[in-house]
Design a protein around this motif. Structure first.
Motif, PDB file in Angstrom:
ATOM      1  N   UNK A  71      70.150  25.955  81.442  1.00  0.00           N
ATOM      2  CA  UNK A  71      70.582  27.085  82.050  1.00  0.00           C
ATOM      3  C   UNK A  71      71.241  27.889  82.796  1.00  0.00           C
ATOM      4  N   UNK A  72      71.137  26.632  83.619  1.00  0.00           N
ATOM      5  CA  UNK A  72      72.898  26.829  84.660  1.00  0.00           C
ATOM      6  C   UNK A  72      73.892  25.573  83.887  1.00  0.00           C
ATOM      7  N   UNK A  73      74.934  26.105  84.585  1.00  0.00           N
ATOM      8  CA  UNK A  73      76.177  25.482  83.652  1.00  0.00           C
ATOM      9  C   UNK A  73      75.147  23.745  83.996  1.00  0.00           C
ATOM     10  N   UNK A  74      76.092  22.856  83.788  1.00  0.00           N
ATOM     11  CA  UNK A  74      75.719  21.256  84.308  1.00  0.00           C
ATOM     12  C   UNK A  74      77.007  19.959  83.623  1.00  0.00           C
ATOM     13  N   UNK A  75      77.245  19.048  84.267  1.00  0.00           N
ATOM     14  CA  UNK A  75      78.228  18.554  83.804  1.00  0.00           C
ATOM     15  C   UNK A  75      77.750  17.844  82.599  1.00  0.00           C
ATOM     16  N   UNK A  76      78.633  17.066  82.319  1.00  0.00           N
ATOM     17  CA  UNK A  76      78.233  16.518  80.898  1.00  0.00           C
ATOM     18  C   UNK A  76      77.258  15.682  81.343  1.00  0.00           C
ATOM     19  N   UNK A  77      77.562  14.010  82.102  1.00  0.00           N
ATOM     20  CA  UNK A  77      76.987  12.955  82.663  1.00  0.00           C
ATOM     21  C   UNK A  77      75.368  13.934  83.420  1.00  0.00           C
ATOM     22  N   UNK A  78      75.881  15.254  83.319  1.00  0.00           N
ATOM     23  CA  UNK A  78      74.276  15.661  84.516  1.00  0.00           C
ATOM     24  C   UNK A  78      73.030  15.449  82.708  1.00  0.00           C
ATOM     25  N   UNK A  79      73.678  16.471  82.071  1.00  0.00           N
ATOM     26  CA  UNK A  79      73.283  16.312  80.356  1.00  0.00           C
ATOM     27  C   UNK A  79      73.124  15.096  80.216  1.00  0.00           C
ATOM     28  N   UNK A  80      73.146  14.069  79.912  1.00  0.00           N
ATOM     29  CA  UNK A  80      73.307  12.645  79.498  1.00  0.00           C
ATOM     30  C   UNK A  80      72.145  12.273  80.050  1.00  0.00           C
ATOM     31  N   UNK A  81      72.051  12.679  81.642  1.00  0.00           N
ATOM     32  CA  UNK A  81      70.802  12.400  82.584  1.00  0.00           C
ATOM     33  C   UNK A  81      69.723  12.300  82.420  1.00  0.00           C
ATOM     34  N   UNK A  82      69.063  13.739  81.767  1.00  0.00           N
ATOM     35  CA  UNK A  82      68.526  14.449  81.437  1.00  0.00           C
ATOM     36  C   UNK A  82      68.202  13.815  79.832  1.00  0.00           C
ATOM     37  N   UNK A  83      68.893  14.102  79.054  1.00  0.00           N
ATOM     38  CA  UNK A  83      68.528  13.797  77.423  1.00  0.00           C
ATOM     39  C   UNK A  83      68.998  12.221  77.524  1.00  0.00           C
ATOM     40  N   UNK A 277      95.280  15.253  88.706  1.00  0.00           N
ATOM     41  CA  UNK A 277      93.565  15.127  89.376  1.00  0.00           C
ATOM     42  C   UNK A 277      92.508  15.657  88.409  1.00  0.00           C
ATOM     43  N   UNK A 278      91.740  15.197  88.111  1.00  0.00           N
ATOM     44  CA  UNK A 278      90.232  15.540  87.151  1.00  0.00           C
ATOM     45  C   UNK A 278      89.967  16.684  87.427  1.00  0.00           C
ATOM     46  N   UNK A 279      90.086  17.652  86.482  1.00  0.00           N
ATOM     47  CA  UNK A 279      89.074  18.684  86.653  1.00  0.00           C
ATOM     48  C   UNK A 279      87.675  18.969  86.268  1.00  0.00           C
ATOM     49  N   UNK A 280      86.651  18.850  86.732  1.00  0.00           N
ATOM     50  CA  UNK A 280      84.942  18.725  87.073  1.00  0.00           C
ATOM     51  C   UNK A 280      84.325  19.800  86.153  1.00  0.00           C
ATOM     52  N   UNK A 281      84.878  20.748  85.027  1.00  0.00           N
ATOM     53  CA  UNK A 281      83.651  21.579  85.260  1.00  0.00           C
ATOM     54  C   UNK A 281      82.590  21.448  84.288  1.00  0.00           C
ATOM     55  N   UNK A 282      81.820  22.344  85.156  1.00  0.00           N
ATOM     56  CA  UNK A 282      80.119  22.181  84.369  1.00  0.00           C
ATOM     57  C   UNK A 282      80.249  23.327  83.478  1.00  0.00           C
TER      58      UNK A 282
END
Length: 292
Positions: A71-83, A277-282
Motif C-alpha cells: 500500500x505504501x512503497x517499501x524496500x525489497x528487504x521489507x517485502x522479504x521480511x513481510x512475506x 553510493x547505492x540508492x535505496x529507493x522503496x
C-alpha cells in the motif's frame, strides 16, 4: 612337468571363462542415486559497464514466483521480511509522487492494482496519445492449467490459453524477447524523439525471463560505483544478455533507482549516486520467490 602343464591348462581355462563372462553377460543396471532437490542458483557476471546479479529458479522446483504489492512503497528487504520470501526483485512501474501504480497487478485471480485509477497517468496530456499502449504493456503471468503450473510473458490484453486460468500477473515492459517492443508499448516514439526509459543509455535495469523448459530467470544489472555516470546496461544490450542466459521470453521491469534484488538475507542495489553510493529507493510492487 606334467603337473606344471596341467596347472597351466587350468589357468588358461579359468582366464577364458572369465573373459567370456565379462564380454557376453548382460550389463548390470547402474544404481542411480536420488537427484538432489532443485533449488535456486545465484551467480554474478561482470559485464563491460556493469555487474549482473542473476537468480535461476528451476522449472518444477518447490519455488513459486509471484507478485506482491505494498500500500505504501517499501524496500525489497521489507517485502522479504513481510512475506518470508527467499528472494525479491523489484517489478512494476509506479508514480513516486502519489505512490500509485502505473502497472497492473493480479494476485490470486484478483486485480489489486489498476493503472487506470491513477489520475496522474490517465489525465496526463503528454501521455494521452500513448495511453492505449501504456495500458497494454508486457506482463509476467502465472497460470493454473489443470494440475500444471505455467508462466508466460504476453501483452496485458492477450487472452489466456484454453484450459488455463490466470492466477497472478504483473505488468511493466517493454518485452525484451523474443523481440524488443519499445515503440509498440509506447516507450519510444521516433517521430517525437520520445524515449521514456532512455533505452539506449546505460542504466541500472531489472528483468524477468522464461527459458524453454519453464525455468525463471531474475536479473538485476547494477551500475559500477567507480563509474556512476557512465555504467549500467541499455535495453537492447539487456535483451541480448537475457538471451545468453537461455531466456526465450523476457521483459524489462522498473529500473533505474528502483533496481534492487534481495536474496538469502542480502540486498543488492543497482543505481548509484554521483559519489558511487547505492540508492535505496522503496518500490510499489515486486516479484516474490517463495517455497510452494
Amino acid at each position: 612337468m606334467r603337473k606344471i602343464k596341467l596347472l597351466g591348462l587350468i589357468f588358461i581355462s579359468l582366464a577364458m571363462v572369465l573373459w567370456f563372462n565379462l564380454h557376453s553377460s548382460t550389463p548390470s543396471i547402474p544404481t542411480v542415486a536420488s537427484s538432489p532437490p532443485k533449488t535456486i542458483r545465484y551467480f554474478e557476471r561482470t559485464l563491460p559497464q556493469s555487474i549482473a546479479h542473476i537468480l535461476l529458479i528451476p522449472a518444477n522446483s518447490k519455488f513459486l514466483v509471484t507478485p506482491a504489492l505494498s500500500q505504501k512503497v517499501s524496500t525489497v528487504k521489507e517485502f522479504a521480511q513481510k512475506h518470508q520470501a527467499v528472494a525479491i526483485l523489484n517489478a512494476g512501474f509506479f508514480d513516486p509522487i502519489n505512490q500509485k501504480t502505473t502497472s497492473y497487478v493480479v494476485i490470486q485471480r484478483k486485480l489489486v492494482a489498476d493503472p487506470k485509477e491513477n489520475d496522474r497517468l490517465v489525465n496526463n496530456p503528454d501521455l494521452k496519445s500513448y495511453l492505449s499502449q501504456i495500458l497494454n504493456r508486457a506482463e509476467f503471468r502465472r497460470y493454473s492449467c489443470g494440475k500444471t503450473l505455467r508462466y508466460d510473458i504476453v501483452l496485458h490484453n492477450a487472452s489466456q490459453p484454453v484450459g488455463c486460468q490466470l492466477v497472478d500477473a504483473i505488468s511493466a515492459g517493454p518485452s525484451l524477447l523474443p523481440e524488443l517492443t519499445l515503440a509498440k508499448e509506447g516507450f519510444v516514439d521516433n517521430a517525437t524523439k520520445r524515449d521514456a526509459l532512455g533505452s539506449n543509455q546505460p542504466n541500472a535495469r531489472t528483468a524477468v525471463g522464461i527459458t524453454r523448459d519453464g525455468s525463471i530467470i531474475l536479473v538485476m544489472v547494477a551500475q559500477k560505483p567507480s563509474a556512476p555516470t557512465n555504467s549500467g546496461i541499455s535495453l537492447p544490450a539487456l535483451a541480448d544478455f537475457m538471451k545468453t542466459l537461455g531466456a526465450d521470453k523476457a521483459m524489462n521491469l522498473d529500473g533505474g533507482s528502483s533496481s534492487s534484488l534481495y536474496y538469502n538475507g542480502k540486498t543488492f542495489y543497482g543505481k548509484v549516486d554521483s559519489e558511487g553510493n547505492s540508492i535505496k529507493r522503496p518500490v510499489k510492487s515486486v516479484l516474490l520467490v517463495q517455497e510452494n
